[in-house]
Motif scaffolding. Sequence first.
Motif, PDB file in Angstrom:
ATOM      1  N   GLU A   1       0.836  -1.202   0.000  1.00 45.62           N
ATOM      2  CA  GLU A   1       0.000   0.000   0.000  1.00 45.62           C
ATOM      3  C   GLU A   1       0.869   1.250   0.000  1.00 45.62           C
ATOM      4  OE1 GLU A   1      -3.654   1.956   2.659  1.00 45.62           O
ATOM      5  OE2 GLU A   1      -2.975  -0.105   2.995  1.00 45.62           O
ATOM      6  N   THR A   2       0.390   2.279  -0.676  1.00 43.56           N
ATOM      7  CA  THR A   2       1.080   3.567  -0.685  1.00 43.56           C
ATOM      8  C   THR A   2       0.529   4.457   0.426  1.00 43.56           C
ATOM      9  OG1 THR A   2      -0.465   4.700  -2.159  1.00 43.56           O
ATOM     10  CG2 THR A   2       1.293   3.386  -3.183  1.00 43.56           C
ATOM     11  N   LEU A   3       1.207   5.569   0.670  1.00 40.01           N
ATOM     12  CA  LEU A   3       0.691   6.545   1.629  1.00 40.01           C
ATOM     13  C   LEU A   3      -0.668   7.083   1.209  1.00 40.01           C
ATOM     14  CD1 LEU A   3       3.719   8.802   2.717  1.00 40.01           C
ATOM     15  CD2 LEU A   3       2.388   7.222   4.128  1.00 40.01           C
ATOM     16  N   GLY A   4      -0.929   7.034  -0.089  1.00 45.19           N
ATOM     17  CA  GLY A   4      -2.209   7.506  -0.596  1.00 45.19           C
ATOM     18  C   GLY A   4      -3.301   6.456  -0.560  1.00 45.19           C
ATOM     19  N   GLY A   5      -2.972   5.226  -0.139  1.00 46.32           N
ATOM     20  CA  GLY A   5      -3.974   4.171  -0.030  1.00 46.32           C
ATOM     21  C   GLY A   5      -4.104   3.278  -1.244  1.00 46.32           C
ATOM     22  N   ASP A   6      -3.285   3.487  -2.272  1.00 41.45           N
ATOM     23  CA  ASP A   6      -3.346   2.640  -3.463  1.00 41.45           C
ATOM     24  C   ASP A   6      -2.642   1.312  -3.201  1.00 41.45           C
ATOM     25  OD1 ASP A   6      -4.576   4.661  -5.149  1.00 41.45           O
ATOM     26  OD2 ASP A   6      -2.648   5.675  -5.098  1.00 41.45           O
ATOM     27  N   LYS A   7      -3.066   0.270  -3.900  1.00 40.97           N
ATOM     28  CA  LYS A   7      -2.453  -1.050  -3.805  1.00 40.97           C
ATOM     29  C   LYS A   7      -1.608  -1.297  -5.048  1.00 40.97           C
ATOM     30  CE  LYS A   7      -4.933  -2.112  -0.098  1.00 40.97           C
ATOM     31  NZ  LYS A   7      -4.359  -2.346   1.245  1.00 40.97           N
ATOM     32  N   LEU A   8      -0.332  -1.620  -4.848  1.00 35.41           N
ATOM     33  CA  LEU A   8       0.585  -1.825  -5.959  1.00 35.41           C
ATOM     34  C   LEU A   8       1.325  -3.150  -5.812  1.00 35.41           C
ATOM     35  CD1 LEU A   8       2.334   1.694  -6.113  1.00 35.41           C
ATOM     36  CD2 LEU A   8       0.351   0.925  -7.437  1.00 35.41           C
ATOM     37  N   THR A   9       1.729  -3.694  -6.951  1.00 26.53           N
ATOM     38  CA  THR A   9       2.659  -4.819  -6.984  1.00 26.53           C
ATOM     39  C   THR A   9       3.701  -4.497  -8.053  1.00 26.53           C
ATOM     40  OG1 THR A   9       1.376  -6.024  -8.659  1.00 26.53           O
ATOM     41  CG2 THR A   9       0.865  -6.478  -6.333  1.00 26.53           C
TER      42      THR A   9
END
Length: 236
Positions: A188-196
């Motif tokens: 998760e990013t500080l902005g709340g997005d989910k990444l791989t």
Amino acid sequence: MRHISSTLAFAFLLLFYTVTTAWDLPSLSSRKRIPQPLVDTIQARNERRVDPSRLHEWISNQQPLKGAAMAPSSESTSQGASGDPIISDVLPKTRGINIFASLTRQFESVEGRLNDPRQNVTVLAPRNSAIQDLPRKPWENPQDYEQFGEAKAYEGDEGQDRAKQNLERFVAAHIVIRSPWNEGEEAETLGGDKLTWRKHEDRIYIEPSGIQVDTIAEQVSNGEVWVLNGVLNYSQ
């Protein structure tokens, strides 16, 4: 006397042209742009550099369309308990990402995380050129233009607040709150997005956007700096 007067007039015109060109004074276009006075074009390989003091005053004064030439401010850095460098130490010194590095220092939520040696992060820093080549600037949002119109989207106190909030979301979307970060592992990013991220033919790609990682530039005690060839969480 006439020769001296002509020489002084020529010198004044030359100085005026130089300052006007360097500052890229606003045109009559109503389209909002990130203030060009924040960009110092004198840098090797055409990589532009943002003066942190200019950017700080621009944010503080809530003037996304205005700016002035200012002297650089002194920078303070933090280190871990062992004295080893941390993200906030190396990010401003990483080649080619000066614009993004300057933006991280304008928001407490971001700067505090990068300064904390106890919390690891992976910074996904877009290259200067990737930010400069965007069709719209990081503090612009098409929805703001649709709702308020181009002339009023970022005018007044409320408009300036919208610009700053948009810019903070842009920066937070590039800070992954995990390191080390393994392939295929959702973070998760500080902005709340989910990444791989995935690796293909010796290249790393951030998913779901498919943005390519140019290099892993720094590895320090509280995380890593990955340099991107594009930007994340950005809509046309």
